[in-house]
Motif scaffolding. Structure first.
Motif, PDB file in Angstrom:
ATOM      1  N   SER A 175      -0.900   7.757  34.723  1.00 22.05           N
ATOM      2  CA  SER A 175       0.248   8.654  34.674  1.00 22.05           C
ATOM      3  C   SER A 175       1.428   7.948  35.318  1.00 22.05           C
ATOM      4  CB  SER A 175      -0.041   9.970  35.407  1.00 22.05           C
ATOM      5  OG  SER A 175      -0.144   9.740  36.807  1.00 22.05           O
ATOM      6  N   LEU A 176       2.601   8.529  35.179  1.00 22.49           N
ATOM      7  CA  LEU A 176       3.793   7.924  35.774  1.00 22.49           C
ATOM      8  C   LEU A 176       3.626   7.775  37.287  1.00 22.49           C
ATOM      9  CD1 LEU A 176       6.598   6.944  34.808  1.00 22.49           C
ATOM     10  CD2 LEU A 176       7.486   9.186  35.429  1.00 22.49           C
ATOM     11  N   ALA A 177       3.072   8.813  37.936  1.00 17.41           N
ATOM     12  CA  ALA A 177       2.905   8.773  39.387  1.00 17.41           C
ATOM     13  C   ALA A 177       1.871   7.724  39.793  1.00 17.41           C
ATOM     14  CB  ALA A 177       2.482  10.145  39.903  1.00 17.41           C
ATOM     15  N   SER A 178       0.774   7.616  39.037  1.00 19.10           N
ATOM     16  CA  SER A 178      -0.264   6.651  39.412  1.00 19.10           C
ATOM     17  C   SER A 178       0.196   5.220  39.170  1.00 19.10           C
ATOM     18  CB  SER A 178      -1.558   6.932  38.651  1.00 19.10           C
ATOM     19  OG  SER A 178      -1.407   6.699  37.260  1.00 19.10           O
ATOM     20  N   VAL A 179       0.970   4.995  38.094  1.00 18.08           N
ATOM     21  CA  VAL A 179       1.521   3.661  37.851  1.00 18.08           C
ATOM     22  C   VAL A 179       2.499   3.296  38.968  1.00 18.08           C
ATOM     23  CG1 VAL A 179       2.970   2.274  36.313  1.00 18.08           C
ATOM     24  CG2 VAL A 179       1.184   3.744  35.368  1.00 18.08           C
ATOM     25  N   GLU A 180       3.296   4.280  39.395  1.00 22.31           N
ATOM     26  CA  GLU A 180       4.221   4.058  40.505  1.00 22.31           C
ATOM     27  C   GLU A 180       3.459   3.654  41.771  1.00 22.31           C
ATOM     28  OE1 GLU A 180       7.497   6.592  43.131  1.00 22.31           O
ATOM     29  OE2 GLU A 180       6.184   7.607  41.701  1.00 22.31           O
ATOM     30  N   GLY A 181       2.354   4.340  42.051  1.00 23.82           N
ATOM     31  CA  GLY A 181       1.546   3.996  43.213  1.00 23.82           C
ATOM     32  C   GLY A 181       0.954   2.601  43.106  1.00 23.82           C
ATOM     33  N   LEU A 182       0.479   2.243  41.906  1.00 20.89           N
ATOM     34  CA  LEU A 182      -0.069   0.899  41.693  1.00 20.89           C
ATOM     35  C   LEU A 182       0.993  -0.166  41.932  1.00 20.89           C
ATOM     36  CD1 LEU A 182      -2.327  -1.021  40.667  1.00 20.89           C
ATOM     37  CD2 LEU A 182      -1.426  -0.636  38.357  1.00 20.89           C
ATOM     38  N   LEU A 183       2.192   0.050  41.420  1.00 24.43           N
ATOM     39  CA  LEU A 183       3.262  -0.934  41.582  1.00 24.43           C
ATOM     40  C   LEU A 183       3.652  -1.089  43.048  1.00 24.43           C
ATOM     41  CD1 LEU A 183       5.521  -0.117  38.491  1.00 24.43           C
ATOM     42  CD2 LEU A 183       4.003  -2.082  38.798  1.00 24.43           C
ATOM     43  N   ARG A 184       3.612  -0.003  43.803  1.00 32.60           N
ATOM     44  CA  ARG A 184       3.930  -0.097  45.236  1.00 32.60           C
ATOM     45  C   ARG A 184       2.878  -0.947  45.955  1.00 32.60           C
ATOM     46  NH1 ARG A 184       7.852   3.423  47.095  1.00 32.60           N
ATOM     47  NH2 ARG A 184       8.545   4.987  45.579  1.00 32.60           N
ATOM     48  N   ARG A 185       1.612  -0.756  45.606  1.00 32.45           N
ATOM     49  CA  ARG A 185       0.569  -1.581  46.213  1.00 32.45           C
ATOM     50  C   ARG A 185       0.724  -3.046  45.815  1.00 32.45           C
ATOM     51  NH1 ARG A 185      -4.073   0.913  43.771  1.00 32.45           N
ATOM     52  NH2 ARG A 185      -2.871   2.727  43.138  1.00 32.45           N
ATOM     53  N   LEU A 186       1.075  -3.273  44.551  1.00 31.45           N
ATOM     54  CA  LEU A 186       1.275  -4.648  44.093  1.00 31.45           C
ATOM     55  C   LEU A 186       2.463  -5.297  44.797  1.00 31.45           C
ATOM     56  CD1 LEU A 186       0.622  -4.221  40.277  1.00 31.45           C
ATOM     57  CD2 LEU A 186      -0.703  -5.633  41.845  1.00 31.45           C
ATOM     58  N   ALA A 187       3.481  -4.505  45.103  1.00 30.35           N
ATOM     59  CA  ALA A 187       4.638  -5.051  45.810  1.00 30.35           C
ATOM     60  C   ALA A 187       4.237  -5.546  47.202  1.00 30.35           C
ATOM     61  CB  ALA A 187       5.744  -4.003  45.915  1.00 30.35           C
ATOM     62  N   VAL A 188       3.334  -4.803  47.846  1.00 29.81           N
ATOM     63  CA  VAL A 188       2.858  -5.240  49.161  1.00 29.81           C
ATOM     64  C   VAL A 188       2.010  -6.502  49.013  1.00 29.81           C
ATOM     65  CG1 VAL A 188       1.512  -4.593  51.195  1.00 29.81           C
ATOM     66  CG2 VAL A 188       2.933  -2.884  50.046  1.00 29.81           C
ATOM     67  N   ILE A 189       1.166  -6.531  47.984  1.00 30.93           N
ATOM     68  CA  ILE A 189       0.368  -7.738  47.718  1.00 30.93           C
ATOM     69  C   ILE A 189       1.291  -8.929  47.485  1.00 30.93           C
ATOM     70  CG2 ILE A 189      -1.157  -8.845  46.027  1.00 30.93           C
ATOM     71  CD1 ILE A 189      -2.755  -6.927  47.596  1.00 30.93           C
ATOM     72  N   ASP A 190       2.344  -8.707  46.717  1.00 29.71           N
ATOM     73  CA  ASP A 190       3.295  -9.779  46.402  1.00 29.71           C
ATOM     74  C   ASP A 190       3.975 -10.308  47.662  1.00 29.71           C
ATOM     75  OD1 ASP A 190       4.822 -11.115  44.006  1.00 29.71           O
ATOM     76  OD2 ASP A 190       6.410 -10.435  45.377  1.00 29.71           O
ATOM     77  N   SER A 191       4.211  -9.427  48.619  1.00 33.07           N
ATOM     78  CA  SER A 191       4.958  -9.817  49.827  1.00 33.07           C
ATOM     79  C   SER A 191       4.074 -10.415  50.918  1.00 33.07           C
ATOM     80  CB  SER A 191       5.710  -8.609  50.391  1.00 33.07           C
ATOM     81  OG  SER A 191       4.797  -7.628  50.867  1.00 33.07           O
ATOM     82  N   CYS A 192       2.742 -10.366  50.735  1.00 34.02           N
ATOM     83  CA  CYS A 192       1.847 -10.930  51.749  1.00 34.02           C
ATOM     84  C   CYS A 192       2.137 -12.416  51.939  1.00 34.02           C
ATOM     85  CB  CYS A 192       0.386 -10.741  51.340  1.00 34.02           C
ATOM     86  SG  CYS A 192      -0.216  -9.050  51.488  1.00 34.02           S
ATOM     87  N   GLU A 193       2.046 -12.875  53.187  1.00 35.27           N
ATOM     88  CA  GLU A 193       2.326 -14.282  53.509  1.00 35.27           C
ATOM     89  C   GLU A 193       1.119 -15.148  53.142  1.00 35.27           C
ATOM     90  OE1 GLU A 193       5.166 -15.506  54.318  1.00 35.27           O
ATOM     91  OE2 GLU A 193       6.081 -13.507  54.284  1.00 35.27           O
ATOM     92  N   VAL A 194       0.899 -15.247  51.834  1.00 31.12           N
ATOM     93  CA  VAL A 194      -0.216 -16.047  51.308  1.00 31.12           C
ATOM     94  C   VAL A 194       0.333 -16.899  50.172  1.00 31.12           C
ATOM     95  CG1 VAL A 194      -2.515 -15.992  50.247  1.00 31.12           C
ATOM     96  CG2 VAL A 194      -1.852 -14.211  51.886  1.00 31.12           C
ATOM     97  N   GLY A 195       0.033 -18.181  50.206  1.00 27.78           N
ATOM     98  CA  GLY A 195       0.553 -19.092  49.195  1.00 27.78           C
ATOM     99  C   GLY A 195      -0.137 -18.960  47.855  1.00 27.78           C
ATOM    100  N   GLY A 196       0.450 -19.621  46.867  1.00 25.93           N
ATOM    101  CA  GLY A 196      -0.069 -19.534  45.509  1.00 25.93           C
ATOM    102  C   GLY A 196      -1.472 -20.087  45.365  1.00 25.93           C
ATOM    103  N   THR A 197      -1.772 -21.216  46.012  1.00 18.97           N
ATOM    104  CA  THR A 197      -3.102 -21.823  45.900  1.00 18.97           C
ATOM    105  C   THR A 197      -4.171 -20.902  46.467  1.00 18.97           C
ATOM    106  OG1 THR A 197      -2.133 -24.037  46.083  1.00 18.97           O
ATOM    107  CG2 THR A 197      -4.497 -23.831  46.495  1.00 18.97           C
ATOM    108  N   THR A 198      -3.883 -20.319  47.626  1.00 20.59           N
ATOM    109  CA  THR A 198      -4.842 -19.390  48.238  1.00 20.59           C
ATOM    110  C   THR A 198      -5.018 -18.153  47.363  1.00 20.59           C
ATOM    111  OG1 THR A 198      -4.197 -20.156  50.437  1.00 20.59           O
ATOM    112  CG2 THR A 198      -5.379 -18.059  50.306  1.00 20.59           C
TER     113      THR A 198
END
Length: 411
Positions: free
Chosen positions: A300-323
């Motif tokens: 649903s729109l709300a669940s996709v929004e929640g998924l994207l917010r979690r992905l944004a946090v994953i994206d911002s984690c201080e972890v390099g591409g190789t790891t």
């Protein structure tokens, strides 16, 4: 001149509907645009999704906890899945390997495409062609979903089966994922639509609610007549995917005016309604079947929004591409920050829609052997807890397909 004017008028009306639908899809996408950009600011979406999945290895099947589903409910689902599948038509069923009927004879083919599809439906279901009372299976439309109505004497039922997503028009209906007030759904008449202490108005998926409204107008007179002609027969609504969503919303409409179907047994139903009164849901008697990690019942729109917010946090984690590549491949465990992001509670800005079922049965995937603990293949799970959150698994798309449902029910 008259025929030409009629054709031009139809074209103008179609173009107007396309423009309206495109505008709604665009508005829906715009609402999530900023969240999508945040989810892919530093790393590709595919890599972030893989890391998120590694941080939530048991979802969504891991939330499928509950008592064993009644055997008679699973048996009815096994029988009705063939009806839901038949709404897709012989060509798609043949392509997916689920068609169980015969090839239509030349005399049937000569009667036209719709007549051929009606014959194939009867052959697939093992019923007389005369018992397929109405079919609207050829030529997709933005106005009306494809469907058929049949009398099933073996289960003493009148069955309305609604087709799921199979055309471009259907895809557009699916994509109009925002919600709006649900006309025709509320407390059962003669009660007022809402009680003074319950100001919330029922809402539903914009595209599928419109389909349910038009289907209600098109098919209700026939269903009333067939119920009168076949005393003692149950009225059953069914469908898969988008067809399940439309059938569920139609069941809510019928319950609101105290003309409920006996059961709506639906497969892979997406979240399509919110704030529906408890009494209306009980009268609608919607039972939903979900296989393994099928993504659609969580979408649903709300669940996709929640998924994207979690992905944004994953994206911002201080972890390099190789790891990240190592984590995605399962060579390294996810970091604590990724696990926290994966398990964080969603706080959507948009109204969360739900699968409007009184009972939801989760089926294990066919081929998954029972373990020593005696785990049941079919469980009754909490509808809201299971469907509200969107977690992706590698098999989430394959699990949605009709053959996956038929195999899981036959296992």
């Amino acid at each position: 001149g008259g025929a030409g004017s009629g054709a031009e008028g139809g074209l103008v009306a179609d173009l107007a509907r396309w423009r309206s639908l495109a505008a709604a899809v665009g508005a829906t996408a715009a609402k999530l645009g900023e969240a999508f950009l945040a989810a892919t600011d530093r790393f590709p979406l595919t890599l972030n999704l893989a890391c998120l999945a590694r941080a939530t290895p048991d979802a969504p099947s891991g939330r499928a906890e509950g008592p064993a589903a009644p055997r008679e409910l699973v048996a009815r689902a096994r029988h009705l899945m063939r009806f839901a599948d038949a709404a897709y038509g012989s060509v798609l069923m043949s392509a997916l390997g689920t068609y169980q009927g015969s090839l239509p004879p030349a005399g049937v083919v000569a009667r036209g495409v719709e007549a051929t599809e009606r014959w194939c439906v009867a052959s697939h279901l093992g019923i007389d062609e005369a018992d397929v009372k109405e079919s609207h299976l050829v030529g997709g439309s933005l106005d009306l979903p494809s469907y058929y109505v049949a009398v099933d004497h073996s289960s003493r039922s009148v069955v309305l089966a609604v087709r799921g997503t199979s055309t471009l028009e259907d895809v557009l209906v699916d994509l109009v994922a925002d919600s709006k007030p649900l006309g025709g759904v509320g407390l059962p008449w003669p009660l007022p639509p809402r009680l003074p202490f319950d100001p919330d108005e029922p809402h539903g998926h914009v595209g599928m609610a419109a389909h349910a409204d038009r289907l209600d107008t098109a098919v209700t007179p026939l269903l009333k007549r067939l119920r009168a002609e076949h005393a003692g027969y149950k009225l059953v609504l069914t469908g898969h995917s988008m067809g399940a969503g439309v059938a569920s919303l139609l069941a809510l409409r019928m319950a609101t005016r105290l003309e409920p179907a006996d059961e709506a047994l639906v497969f892979a139903c997406p979240p399509v309604a919110a704030r529906v009164p408890w009494l209306t849901r009980r009268l609608a008697n919607v039972h939903a079947i979900v296989v393994a990690d099928d993504v659609v019942p969580h979408l649903s729109l709300a669940s996709v929004e929640g998924l994207l917010r979690r992905l944004a946090v994953i994206d911002s984690c201080e972890v390099g591409g190789t790891t990240r590549l190592s984590i995605a491949a399962g060579l390294e465990p996810p970091t604590e920050g990724m696990v926290r992001a994966a398990t964080a509670a969603d706080a959507p800005q948009h109204l969360p829609l739900e699968v409007p079922a009184t009972r939801l049965v989760h089926l294990r995937r066919a081929g998954e052997s029972d373990d020593a603990s005696g785990e049941e293949r079919a469980r009754l799970v909490n509808v809201e807890r299971f469907t509200a959150r969107l977690d992706l698994a590698p098999s989430c798309a394959v699990d949605h397909l009709q053959p996956s449902y038929q195999r899981a029910l036959d296992a």
